[in-house]
Design a protein around this motif. Structure first.
Motif, PDB file in Angstrom:
ATOM      1  N   GLY A 105       0.653  -1.154  -0.015  1.00 33.16           N
ATOM      2  CA  GLY A 105       0.024   0.061   0.161  1.00 33.16           C
ATOM      3  C   GLY A 105       0.841   1.092   0.005  1.00 33.16           C
ATOM      4  O   GLY A 105       1.908   1.647   0.660  1.00 33.16           O
ATOM      5  N   CYS A 106       0.609   2.343  -0.925  1.00 29.05           N
ATOM      6  CA  CYS A 106       1.266   3.495  -1.081  1.00 29.05           C
ATOM      7  C   CYS A 106       0.396   4.541  -0.975  1.00 29.05           C
ATOM      8  O   CYS A 106      -0.811   4.495  -1.509  1.00 29.05           O
ATOM      9  CB  CYS A 106       2.193   3.434  -2.120  1.00 29.05           C
ATOM     10  SG  CYS A 106       3.442   2.040  -2.291  1.00 29.05           S
ATOM     11  N   LEU A 107       0.823   5.765  -0.485  1.00 29.20           N
ATOM     12  CA  LEU A 107      -0.008   6.983  -0.442  1.00 29.20           C
ATOM     13  C   LEU A 107       1.079   8.072  -0.154  1.00 29.20           C
ATOM     14  O   LEU A 107       1.577   8.233   0.500  1.00 29.20           O
ATOM     15  CB  LEU A 107      -0.962   7.039   0.824  1.00 29.20           C
ATOM     16  CG  LEU A 107      -1.669   8.252   1.185  1.00 29.20           C
ATOM     17  CD1 LEU A 107      -2.774   8.568   0.024  1.00 29.20           C
ATOM     18  CD2 LEU A 107      -2.229   8.104   2.501  1.00 29.20           C
ATOM     19  N   ALA A 108       0.827   8.890  -1.398  1.00 35.60           N
ATOM     20  CA  ALA A 108       1.352  10.439  -1.303  1.00 35.60           C
ATOM     21  C   ALA A 108       0.152  11.195  -0.841  1.00 35.60           C
ATOM     22  O   ALA A 108      -0.975  11.321  -1.474  1.00 35.60           O
ATOM     23  CB  ALA A 108       1.888  10.971  -2.818  1.00 35.60           C
ATOM     24  N   PHE A 109       0.372  12.160   0.202  1.00 34.96           N
ATOM     25  CA  PHE A 109      -0.492  12.745   0.836  1.00 34.96           C
ATOM     26  C   PHE A 109       0.142  14.369   1.013  1.00 34.96           C
ATOM     27  O   PHE A 109       1.232  14.656   1.159  1.00 34.96           O
ATOM     28  CB  PHE A 109      -0.978  12.461   2.050  1.00 34.96           C
ATOM     29  CG  PHE A 109       0.295  12.403   3.125  1.00 34.96           C
ATOM     30  CD1 PHE A 109       0.161  13.437   3.990  1.00 34.96           C
ATOM     31  CD2 PHE A 109       0.891  11.252   3.357  1.00 34.96           C
ATOM     32  CE1 PHE A 109       1.061  13.533   5.181  1.00 34.96           C
ATOM     33  CE2 PHE A 109       1.861  11.196   4.349  1.00 34.96           C
ATOM     34  CZ  PHE A 109       2.009  12.430   5.359  1.00 34.96           C
ATOM     35  N   ALA A 110      -1.179  15.206   1.051  1.00 31.20           N
ATOM     36  CA  ALA A 110      -0.833  16.609   1.447  1.00 31.20           C
ATOM     37  C   ALA A 110      -2.133  16.965   2.673  1.00 31.20           C
ATOM     38  O   ALA A 110      -3.182  16.136   2.497  1.00 31.20           O
ATOM     39  CB  ALA A 110      -1.148  17.686   0.137  1.00 31.20           C
ATOM     40  N   ALA A 111      -1.654  17.433   3.582  1.00 33.29           N
ATOM     41  CA  ALA A 111      -2.828  17.529   4.742  1.00 33.29           C
ATOM     42  C   ALA A 111      -2.588  18.983   5.244  1.00 33.29           C
ATOM     43  O   ALA A 111      -1.403  19.475   5.675  1.00 33.29           O
ATOM     44  CB  ALA A 111      -2.488  16.536   5.791  1.00 33.29           C
ATOM     45  N   LEU A 112      -3.812  19.489   5.396  1.00 30.50           N
ATOM     46  CA  LEU A 112      -3.554  20.832   6.221  1.00 30.50           C
ATOM     47  C   LEU A 112      -3.593  20.832   7.647  1.00 30.50           C
ATOM     48  O   LEU A 112      -4.341  19.924   8.232  1.00 30.50           O
ATOM     49  CB  LEU A 112      -4.988  21.800   5.934  1.00 30.50           C
ATOM     50  CG  LEU A 112      -5.122  21.769   4.316  1.00 30.50           C
ATOM     51  CD1 LEU A 112      -6.228  22.553   3.952  1.00 30.50           C
ATOM     52  CD2 LEU A 112      -3.796  22.643   3.660  1.00 30.50           C
ATOM     53  N   ARG A 113      -2.631  21.485   8.316  1.00 26.61           N
ATOM     54  CA  ARG A 113      -2.706  21.738   9.543  1.00 26.61           C
ATOM     55  C   ARG A 113      -2.519  23.281  10.167  1.00 26.61           C
ATOM     56  O   ARG A 113      -1.997  24.129   9.467  1.00 26.61           O
ATOM     57  CB  ARG A 113      -1.094  21.106  10.305  1.00 26.61           C
ATOM     58  CG  ARG A 113      -1.477  19.494  10.308  1.00 26.61           C
ATOM     59  CD  ARG A 113      -2.283  18.917  11.033  1.00 26.61           C
ATOM     60  NE  ARG A 113      -2.441  17.497  11.148  1.00 26.61           N
ATOM     61  CZ  ARG A 113      -3.152  16.914  10.515  1.00 26.61           C
ATOM     62  NH1 ARG A 113      -4.171  17.554   9.688  1.00 26.61           N
ATOM     63  NH2 ARG A 113      -3.239  15.628  10.408  1.00 26.61           N
ATOM     64  N   PRO A 160      -6.473  -6.124   7.352  1.00 25.88           N
ATOM     65  CA  PRO A 160      -6.319  -6.935   6.091  1.00 25.88           C
ATOM     66  C   PRO A 160      -6.331  -6.466   4.661  1.00 25.88           C
ATOM     67  O   PRO A 160      -5.870  -6.866   3.596  1.00 25.88           O
ATOM     68  CB  PRO A 160      -7.601  -7.751   6.202  1.00 25.88           C
ATOM     69  CG  PRO A 160      -8.680  -7.144   6.867  1.00 25.88           C
ATOM     70  CD  PRO A 160      -7.677  -6.181   8.090  1.00 25.88           C
ATOM     71  N   SER A 161      -6.498  -4.961   4.567  1.00 30.29           N
ATOM     72  CA  SER A 161      -6.301  -4.121   3.209  1.00 30.29           C
ATOM     73  C   SER A 161      -5.198  -3.264   3.451  1.00 30.29           C
ATOM     74  O   SER A 161      -4.943  -2.504   4.104  1.00 30.29           O
ATOM     75  CB  SER A 161      -7.650  -3.173   3.319  1.00 30.29           C
ATOM     76  OG  SER A 161      -7.482  -2.085   2.547  1.00 30.29           O
ATOM     77  N   GLU A 162      -4.352  -3.509   2.312  1.00 28.98           N
ATOM     78  CA  GLU A 162      -3.149  -2.577   2.082  1.00 28.98           C
ATOM     79  C   GLU A 162      -3.455  -1.097   2.083  1.00 28.98           C
ATOM     80  O   GLU A 162      -2.848  -0.267   2.850  1.00 28.98           O
ATOM     81  CB  GLU A 162      -2.299  -2.930   0.949  1.00 28.98           C
ATOM     82  CG  GLU A 162      -1.942  -4.351   1.029  1.00 28.98           C
ATOM     83  CD  GLU A 162      -1.191  -4.946  -0.418  1.00 28.98           C
ATOM     84  OE1 GLU A 162      -1.548  -4.271  -1.552  1.00 28.98           O
ATOM     85  OE2 GLU A 162      -0.308  -5.784  -0.325  1.00 28.98           O
ATOM     86  N   LEU A 163      -4.473  -0.714   1.298  1.00 30.29           N
ATOM     87  CA  LEU A 163      -5.066   0.700   1.199  1.00 30.29           C
ATOM     88  C   LEU A 163      -5.297   1.045   2.803  1.00 30.29           C
ATOM     89  O   LEU A 163      -5.000   2.262   2.916  1.00 30.29           O
ATOM     90  CB  LEU A 163      -5.993   0.828   0.344  1.00 30.29           C
ATOM     91  CG  LEU A 163      -5.671   0.643  -1.231  1.00 30.29           C
ATOM     92  CD1 LEU A 163      -6.725   0.928  -2.164  1.00 30.29           C
ATOM     93  CD2 LEU A 163      -4.524   1.640  -1.143  1.00 30.29           C
ATOM     94  N   GLY A 164      -6.064   0.130   3.360  1.00 24.16           N
ATOM     95  CA  GLY A 164      -6.638   0.599   4.952  1.00 24.16           C
ATOM     96  C   GLY A 164      -5.407   0.853   5.552  1.00 24.16           C
ATOM     97  O   GLY A 164      -5.283   1.741   6.527  1.00 24.16           O
ATOM     98  N   GLY A 165      -4.430  -0.167   5.429  1.00 26.79           N
ATOM     99  CA  GLY A 165      -3.184  -0.099   6.369  1.00 26.79           C
ATOM    100  C   GLY A 165      -2.510   1.170   5.959  1.00 26.79           C
ATOM    101  O   GLY A 165      -1.947   2.134   7.130  1.00 26.79           O
ATOM    102  N   VAL A 166      -2.294   1.552   4.799  1.00 22.45           N
ATOM    103  CA  VAL A 166      -1.526   2.838   4.342  1.00 22.45           C
ATOM    104  C   VAL A 166      -2.198   4.213   4.965  1.00 22.45           C
ATOM    105  O   VAL A 166      -1.766   4.966   5.356  1.00 22.45           O
ATOM    106  CB  VAL A 166      -1.096   2.918   2.914  1.00 22.45           C
ATOM    107  CG1 VAL A 166      -2.274   3.437   2.218  1.00 22.45           C
ATOM    108  CG2 VAL A 166      -0.030   3.768   2.935  1.00 22.45           C
ATOM    109  N   ILE A 167      -3.582   4.272   4.836  1.00 17.90           N
ATOM    110  CA  ILE A 167      -4.266   5.224   5.325  1.00 17.90           C
ATOM    111  C   ILE A 167      -4.229   5.283   6.885  1.00 17.90           C
ATOM    112  O   ILE A 167      -4.085   6.653   7.240  1.00 17.90           O
ATOM    113  CB  ILE A 167      -5.711   5.085   4.871  1.00 17.90           C
ATOM    114  CG1 ILE A 167      -5.997   5.360   3.289  1.00 17.90           C
ATOM    115  CG2 ILE A 167      -6.429   6.169   5.652  1.00 17.90           C
ATOM    116  CD1 ILE A 167      -7.204   4.945   2.737  1.00 17.90           C
ATOM    117  N   SER A 168      -4.160   4.146   7.620  1.00 16.95           N
ATOM    118  CA  SER A 168      -4.178   4.329   9.111  1.00 16.95           C
ATOM    119  C   SER A 168      -2.599   4.646   9.281  1.00 16.95           C
ATOM    120  O   SER A 168      -2.702   5.534  10.099  1.00 16.95           O
ATOM    121  CB  SER A 168      -4.209   2.877   9.505  1.00 16.95           C
ATOM    122  OG  SER A 168      -3.863   2.710  10.842  1.00 16.95           O
TER     123      SER A 168
END
Length: 173
Positions: free
Chosen positions: A37-45, A68-76
Motif C-alpha cells: 500500500g502506498c500513499l502520497a498525501f498533503a494535509a492541512l494543519r 487486512p487491506s493494504e490501502l486501509g493500512g496505508v491510510i491508517s
C-alpha cells in the motif's frame, strides 16, 4: 452558439477514504503485490495559528491480520504519521526587521550597521539548522537558510556613511 456542459468541479470518484478527513486534501493512493500500500498525501494543519501544508509519502504497507487491506493500512499509517508531527512544528521569527547582520566600512572609517530591511519567519521543527550568510563587500542582501528553505532579505545601512575628512583626503594626494 452551441451549449457546452462542463463537469462539476471538485466531484471525483476516489477510493482514498482519508480524503477530506483529518485535514487530508490529497494526493494519490495505490497498491500492488510488489509495492504494498502506498500513499502520497498533503494535509492541512494549523501551527502557531497559521495554516501549513504537510506533504509526505508512506510506502510499502503490507496487509496484516489486524489490517487486512493494504490501502486501509496505508491510510491508517498516514493518520499515525500526521498525528505525530503536528505538535512539533513551530512558527519562528528567524530574523527580525532591523536586526544587525553586519557593518559597512570604508578605508577612512568604520561605518554604520547593515540591518535587515525585512524579517524572515518560518515554520519548522525545533532544532532545524539555521544559516545566515552576508556576502562581504556587497551590502544589499543576506541569505537565510532554514533546513532546505532559502530566503533572501535586503540589507540597508542604519545611517549614512560618514564622508572622508579633509585630513584623510589630503594624505591621499
Amino acid at each position: 452558439m452551441p451549449q457546452v456542459t462542463l463537469p462539476v468541479a471538485g466531484v471525483a470518484y476516489n477510493v482514498n477514504a482519508a480524503l477530506g478527513h483529518d485535514g487530508i486534501v490529497g494526493v494519490k493512493t495505490g497498491s500492488s503485490s510488489q509495492a504494498g500500500g502506498c500513499l502520497a498525501f498533503a494535509a492541512l494543519r494549523t501551527v502557531a495559528g497559521r495554516q501549513v501544508t504537510i506533504v509526505g509519502v508512506v510506502l510499502g504497507v503490507r496487509a496484516t491480520l489486524a489490517q487486512p487491506s493494504e490501502l486501509g493500512g496505508v491510510i491508517s499509517a498516514t493518520g499515525n504519521l500526521l498525528g505525530s508531527i503536528g505538535g512539533d512544528l513551530e512558527h519562528v521569527q528567524v530574523v527580525k526587521p532591523g536586526a544587525v547582520l553586519g557593518s559597512v566600512s570604508s578605508a577612512w572609517t568604520s561605518g554604520p550597521a547593515a540591518v535587515a530591511a525585512t524579517g524572515v519567519a518560518v515554520t519548522a521543527w525545533f532544532g532545524t539548522p539555521v544559516t545566515i550568510t552576508v556576502t562581504p563587500r556587497r551590502l544589499g542582501q543576506a541569505t537565510v537558510t532554514v533546513g532546505s528553505q532559502v530566503s533572501h532579505i535586503t540589507l540597508v545601512a542604519s545611517q549614512a556613511a560618514p564622508a572622508p575628512s579633509i585630513g584623510w583626503l589630503l594624505t591621499r594626494l
